[in-house]
Write an enzyme that holds these catalytic residues in place. Structure first.
Site, short mmCIF file in Angstrom:
data_model
loop_
_atom_site.label_atom_id
_atom_site.label_comp_id
_atom_site.label_asym_id
_atom_site.label_seq_id
_atom_site.Cartn_x
_atom_site.Cartn_y
_atom_site.Cartn_z
N TYR A 141 0.84 -1.21 0.00
CA TYR A 141 0.00 0.00 0.00
C TYR A 141 0.88 1.26 0.00
CZ TYR A 141 -3.75 3.19 1.51
OH TYR A 141 -4.67 4.22 1.62
N GLU A 196 4.17 1.80 -0.54
CA GLU A 196 5.08 2.01 -1.67
C GLU A 196 4.30 2.15 -2.98
OE1 GLU A 196 7.93 2.94 -1.17
OE2 GLU A 196 9.01 1.75 0.32
N ARG A 201 -10.83 -1.23 10.08
CA ARG A 201 -10.32 0.08 10.47
C ARG A 201 -10.82 0.41 11.88
NH1 ARG A 201 -10.48 3.66 4.93
NH2 ARG A 201 -12.09 2.22 4.23
N VAL A 202 -10.06 1.25 12.56
CA VAL A 202 -10.29 1.37 14.00
C VAL A 202 -11.65 1.99 14.33
CG1 VAL A 202 -9.02 3.57 14.31
CG2 VAL A 202 -9.20 1.93 16.18
N GLY A 216 -2.59 0.79 23.02
CA GLY A 216 -3.56 1.83 22.70
C GLY A 216 -2.98 3.23 22.87
N THR A 253 -1.16 7.09 18.28
CA THR A 253 -2.12 8.16 18.01
C THR A 253 -2.51 8.21 16.54
OG1 THR A 253 -0.48 9.85 17.46
CG2 THR A 253 -1.04 9.59 19.81
N PRO A 290 2.27 2.64 12.50
CA PRO A 290 2.84 3.94 12.91
C PRO A 290 2.44 4.32 14.33
CG PRO A 290 1.95 4.06 10.68
CD PRO A 290 1.52 2.75 11.24
N GLN A 302 2.59 7.41 15.78
CA GLN A 302 1.87 8.68 15.93
C GLN A 302 1.61 9.26 14.55
OE1 GLN A 302 4.38 11.38 18.12
NE2 GLN A 302 6.03 11.24 16.65
P1 NAD Z 1 -12.66 1.89 0.00
O1 NAD Z 1 -12.03 0.56 0.10
O2 NAD Z 1 -14.02 2.07 0.59
O3 NAD Z 1 -12.73 2.38 -1.50
C1 NAD Z 1 -11.86 1.94 -2.52
C2 NAD Z 1 -12.70 1.62 -3.75
O4 NAD Z 1 -11.82 1.25 -4.82
C3 NAD Z 1 -13.65 0.44 -3.52
O5 NAD Z 1 -14.93 0.78 -4.00
C4 NAD Z 1 -13.01 -0.69 -4.32
O6 NAD Z 1 -13.94 -1.64 -4.77
C5 NAD Z 1 -12.35 0.07 -5.44
N1 NAD Z 1 -11.22 -0.64 -6.07
C6 NAD Z 1 -10.21 -1.28 -5.45
N2 NAD Z 1 -9.36 -1.80 -6.37
C7 NAD Z 1 -9.86 -1.46 -7.59
C8 NAD Z 1 -9.45 -1.70 -8.94
N3 NAD Z 1 -8.33 -2.38 -9.20
N4 NAD Z 1 -10.21 -1.20 -9.95
C9 NAD Z 1 -11.34 -0.51 -9.70
N5 NAD Z 1 -11.78 -0.25 -8.43
C10 NAD Z 1 -11.04 -0.72 -7.41
O7 NAD Z 1 -11.64 2.91 0.68
P2 NAD Z 1 -11.75 4.49 0.93
O8 NAD Z 1 -11.50 4.72 2.35
O9 NAD Z 1 -12.95 5.04 0.28
O10 NAD Z 1 -10.46 4.99 0.13
C11 NAD Z 1 -10.55 5.58 -1.15
C12 NAD Z 1 -9.18 6.09 -1.55
O11 NAD Z 1 -8.72 7.04 -0.59
C13 NAD Z 1 -8.13 4.99 -1.62
O12 NAD Z 1 -7.29 5.23 -2.74
C14 NAD Z 1 -7.36 5.16 -0.34
O13 NAD Z 1 -6.05 4.73 -0.47
C15 NAD Z 1 -7.45 6.66 -0.11
N6 NAD Z 1 -7.28 7.01 1.30
C16 NAD Z 1 -8.27 6.75 2.21
C17 NAD Z 1 -8.08 7.08 3.55
C18 NAD Z 1 -9.14 6.85 4.59
O14 NAD Z 1 -8.90 7.12 5.76
N7 NAD Z 1 -10.33 6.41 4.27
C19 NAD Z 1 -6.87 7.63 3.96
C20 NAD Z 1 -5.88 7.85 3.00
C21 NAD Z 1 -6.10 7.54 1.69
N1 UDP Z 2 -6.44 -0.42 15.83
C1 UDP Z 2 -6.82 -0.91 17.07
N2 UDP Z 2 -7.87 -1.76 17.13
C2 UDP Z 2 -8.60 -2.12 16.03
C3 UDP Z 2 -8.22 -1.61 14.76
C4 UDP Z 2 -7.13 -0.77 14.70
O1 UDP Z 2 -6.20 -0.59 18.09
O2 UDP Z 2 -9.57 -2.89 16.18
C5 UDP Z 2 -5.31 0.54 15.75
C6 UDP Z 2 -4.26 0.19 14.70
O3 UDP Z 2 -3.28 -0.67 15.25
C7 UDP Z 2 -3.70 1.57 14.38
C8 UDP Z 2 -4.89 2.51 14.56
O4 UDP Z 2 -5.83 1.79 15.35
O5 UDP Z 2 -2.70 1.93 15.31
C9 UDP Z 2 -5.53 2.92 13.25
O6 UDP Z 2 -5.79 1.76 12.48
P1 UDP Z 2 -6.51 1.79 11.07
O7 UDP Z 2 -6.37 0.44 10.48
O8 UDP Z 2 -7.86 2.38 11.22
O9 UDP Z 2 -5.69 2.87 10.23
P2 UDP Z 2 -4.12 3.06 9.89
O10 UDP Z 2 -3.29 2.17 10.76
O11 UDP Z 2 -4.01 2.71 8.46
O12 UDP Z 2 -3.88 4.48 10.20
#
Ligand code: NAD
Ligand code: UDP
Ligand code: UDP
Length: 309
Positions: free
Chosen positions: A143, A145, A184-185, A205, A208, A272, A274
């Site tokens: 993811y 890279e 996701r958390v 926990g 951050t 990560p 923080q």
């Molecule tokens: P999500 O998983 O709900 O949405 C991703 C969508 O992409 C899904 O509908 C999935 O079916 C589609 N998809 C995956 N691979 C595909 C492919 N090869 N071809 C066509 N469609 C494909 O996740 P999200 O939270 O809505 O994230 C959307 C974007 O935002 C992602 O690129 C993610 O990396 C980025 N992003 C999200 C967060 C967050 O906190 N939600 C944070 C940072 C970046």
């Molecule tokens: N996390 C947690 N319990 C859960 C799910 C996630 O403590 O049930 C922690 C996880 O280890 C991370 C933070 O919550 O430190 C955020 O996780 P998430 O997967 O939502 O996002 P990301 O790590 O990609 O920021």
């Protein structure tokens, strides 16, 4: 305008579709439904300006559009680690195809990048100038890279082919339409609390995160897309108010009125410690800052999960 949203049936993508249709645009949603769902966009299907196409962005796509939001990519660790090779392909081949498309039709293109490009950061809060600390061979690397390489491609198409690009580095975003089981958390804690199950804190926990409500994020993304051509980013978009994961668990307990217990589980590798966005660039160049506090956003998200559960 005719606007393509890849990943449009996902959490963020579906909110973008809805907002852009509301503004009167013609929206083409492209998704392979890996983590997205038809139910996220079902309410939009009656709109004659809305069109959906099942397609995987790792394959070429020939359509005519004015703007592209490139959001296709699984975003939760359990989903992006399920088929890590496909995750890298989605970010890298997907970016090449969407950039090739943008080049051919002279469309402006915005990339959904991520705070994960900073890895486990030594700079706090993270500014756009920080190059990051990512383990290139760990389980999160597909993811992190992949997204870093996509940023490289965006800036090479910008320099080499004079494309109009925008790169948003999105920090943890939450809200309605997150999947209840994507790990996701925020969704995990709310679902566990509503079901009266143990709430799983990874590690102690004490790590951050800074949580941005979906409506604030979408507003920032639209402002970035509409910004002058010389603003390429990367621009951090996120809410700078930082919480420990334990604080998030306690707030979720309070707002749900749940009596779930907090239990501790091993910290995943490369998690990560923080994370907090430094958003002065977004404030000054877009006039953007989040307005929804965590407590308010959690209440809205809890209401959604109560409904779907
Ligand atoms: P999500 O998983 O709900 O949405 C991703 C969508 O992409 C899904 O509908 C999935 O079916 C589609 N998809 C995956 N691979 C595909 C492919 N090869 N071809 C066509 N469609 C494909 O996740 P999200 O939270 O809505 O994230 C959307 C974007 O935002 C992602 O690129 C993610 O990396 C980025 N992003 C999200 C967060 C967050 O906190 N939600 C944070 C940072 C970046
Ligand atoms: N996390 C947690 N319990 C859960 C799910 C996630 O403590 O049930 C922690 C996880 O280890 C991370 C933070 O919550 O430190 C955020 O996780 P998430 O997967 O939502 O996002 P990301 O790590 O990609 O920021
Ligand atoms: N591409 C696409 N749709 C288009 C134009 C291009 O999917 O409308 C894909 C095509 O598969 C190509 C990639 O984008 O491999 C990169 O295109 P570009 O023109 O930059 O490079 P080239 O065609 O020379 O590989």
């Amino acid at each position: 305008m005719k606007i393509l949203i890849t990943g449009g049936a996902g959490f963020i993508g579906s909110h973008l579709c809805e907002k852009l249709l509301g503004a009167g645009h013609d929206v083409l949603c492209v998704d392979n439904y890996f983590t997205g769902s038809k139910s996220n966009i079902a309410q939009l299907l009656g709109n004659p300006l809305f069109e959906v196409m099942r397609h995987d962005v790792t394959f070429p796509l020939y359509v005519e559009v004015d703007r592209i939001f490139n959001f296709a990519c699984p975003a939760s660790p359990i989903h992006y680690q399920f088929d890590p090779v496909q995750t890298t392909k989605t970010s890298v081949h997907g970016a090449i195809n969407m950039l090739g498309l943008a080049k051919r039709v002279k469309a402006r293109i915005l990339q959904a990048s991520t705070s994960e490009v900073y890895g486990d950061p030594e700079v706090h809060p993270q500014t756009e100038a920080y190059w990051g600390r990512v383990n290139p061979i760990g389980p999160r690397a597909c993811y992190d890279e992949g997204k870093r390489c996509a940023e490289t491609l965006f800036f090479d198409y910008y320099r080499q082919h004079k494309l109009q690009v925008k790169v948003a580095r999105i920090f943890n975003t939450y809200g309605p339409r997150m999947l209840p089981d994507d790990g996701r958390v925020v969704s995990n804690f709310i679902v566990q609390a509503l079901r009266g199950q143990d709430m799983t804190l990874y590690g102690e926990g004490t790590q951050t995160r800074s949580f941005c409500y979906i409506d604030d994020l979408v507003d920032g993304l639209l402002k970035l897309m509409d910004s002058p051509p010389d603003l390429t980013g990367p621009v951090n978009l996120g809410n700078p108010v930082e919480f420990t994961i334990r604080e998030l668990a306690e707030l979720t307990l309070k707002l749900t009125g749940s009596r779930s217990k907090l239990v501790f589980r091993p910290l995943p590798s490369d998690d990560p410690r923080q994370r907090q966005p430094e958003i002065s660039l977004a404030r000054s160049s877009l006039g953007w800052a989040p307005t929804v506090a965590l407590e308010e956003g959690l209440k809205r998200t809890i209401a959604y999960f109560r409904f779907i559960l």
